[in-house]
Design an enzyme around this catalytic site. Structure first.
Site, PDB file in Angstrom:
ATOM      1  N   ASP A   9     125.777 -29.996 -15.733  1.00 32.65           N
ATOM      2  CA  ASP A   9     126.093 -28.568 -15.672  1.00 32.65           C
ATOM      3  C   ASP A   9     127.474 -28.392 -16.281  1.00 32.65           C
ATOM      4  O   ASP A   9     128.490 -28.644 -15.630  1.00 32.65           O
ATOM      5  CB  ASP A   9     126.067 -28.097 -14.218  1.00 32.65           C
ATOM      6  N   GLU A  63     122.323 -27.858 -19.157  1.00 31.96           N
ATOM      7  CA  GLU A  63     122.015 -26.440 -19.055  1.00 31.96           C
ATOM      8  C   GLU A  63     122.551 -25.703 -20.274  1.00 31.96           C
ATOM      9  O   GLU A  63     123.660 -25.960 -20.727  1.00 31.96           O
ATOM     10  CB  GLU A  63     122.619 -25.849 -17.776  1.00 31.96           C
ATOM     11  N   ASP A  91     128.521 -27.189  -8.604  1.00 25.67           N
ATOM     12  CA  ASP A  91     128.414 -27.880  -9.882  1.00 25.67           C
ATOM     13  C   ASP A  91     127.489 -29.095  -9.786  1.00 25.67           C
ATOM     14  O   ASP A  91     126.608 -29.275 -10.623  1.00 25.67           O
ATOM     15  CB  ASP A  91     129.803 -28.310 -10.382  1.00 25.67           C
TER      16      ASP A  91
END
Length: 170
Positions: free
Chosen positions: A11, A71, A143
Site C-alpha cells: 500500500d 494498489e 497501512d
C-alpha cells in the site's frame, strides 16, 4: 500438485508504505507478516524515496515473496500530493520488479470487493474481514491492513492474471 505461493501486498504512501505478506495454497490463505516502512518527513523528497526503497527492499529480501501486488493510485484534488504519492508508488513497484517478481496492480475498489464483498467500505470492515479470513493476522494500523487486503485481492485474482500473461507470451 499445488504449490504454496508467497505474496507481498504493498500500500504505497510517502509517509508510510504498508506491506503485508501472505501465503496461498489453493483457496487457503495464511498470514506471514505485515508492517510499514516509514520515511522522515523532515528530509527532502529524494531522501524519503530512498528510505522507502531501502525499507521495502529489506522486506522483499527477508521474506522472499514469489509475487507482488500494489494498489493503484487514486487522484485527489491536490496535484502535488498526487504526484508525490505516484513517486512513492513507483518505488513500491520498482522494488519487487528489481527482485524479479511480477507486479500486479489493483484499484482500491477491487481490493475492497475482494475482501469485504463490496467496492466501498470502511477501514474497520477491512480489519474485521482480515481477522475472519486469517485469524492469526497481526497488523498495526491501516497501512499494514490495507497491504494485507491487497495481497488477498491478488491471491483471489492471480489465476486470471496468470492466464492473461500466458496468453500474451504465446
Amino acid at each position: 500438485m499445488q504449490t504454496t505461493i508467497r505474496i507481498i501486498g504493498i500500500d504505497p504512501g510517502l509517509r508510510r508504505t504498508g506491506w503485508g505478506i501472505i501465503e496461498t495454497l489453493g483457496n487457503s490463505l495464511r498470514f506471514v507478516a505485515s508492517g510499514a516502512v516509514t520515511s522522515d518527513g523532515d528530509m527532502d523528497l529524494a531522501s524519503r524515496l530512498c528510505q522507502l526503497h531501502d525499507g521495502l527492499a529489506e522486506v522483499v529480501h527477508g521474506y522472499q515473496p514469489h509475487e507482488a501486488a500494489v494498489e493503484q493510485t487514486f487522484v485527489n484534488k491536490d496535484a502535488t500530493a498526487t504526484l508525490k504519492l505516484g513517486q512513492a508508488r513507483g518505488i513500491a513497484m520498482l522494488v519487487p520488479a528489481r527482485a524479479g517478481l511480477r507486479v500486479a496492480e489493483y484499484a482500491p475498489n477491487a481490493v475492497k470487493k475482494a475482501v469485504i464483498g463490496v467496492g466501498h467500505g470502511e477501514k474497520q470492515q477491512i480489519h474485521m474481514m482480515l481477522k475472519v479470513l486469517m485469524p492469526k493476522a497481526e497488523f498495526k494500523g491501516n497501512d499494514a491492513a490495507d497491504a494485507l487486503a491487497i495481497a488477498i485481492c491478488h491471491a483471489h485474482n492471480r489465476q486470471s492474471v496468470t492466464s492473461r500473461l500466458a496468453a500474451l507470451m504465446a
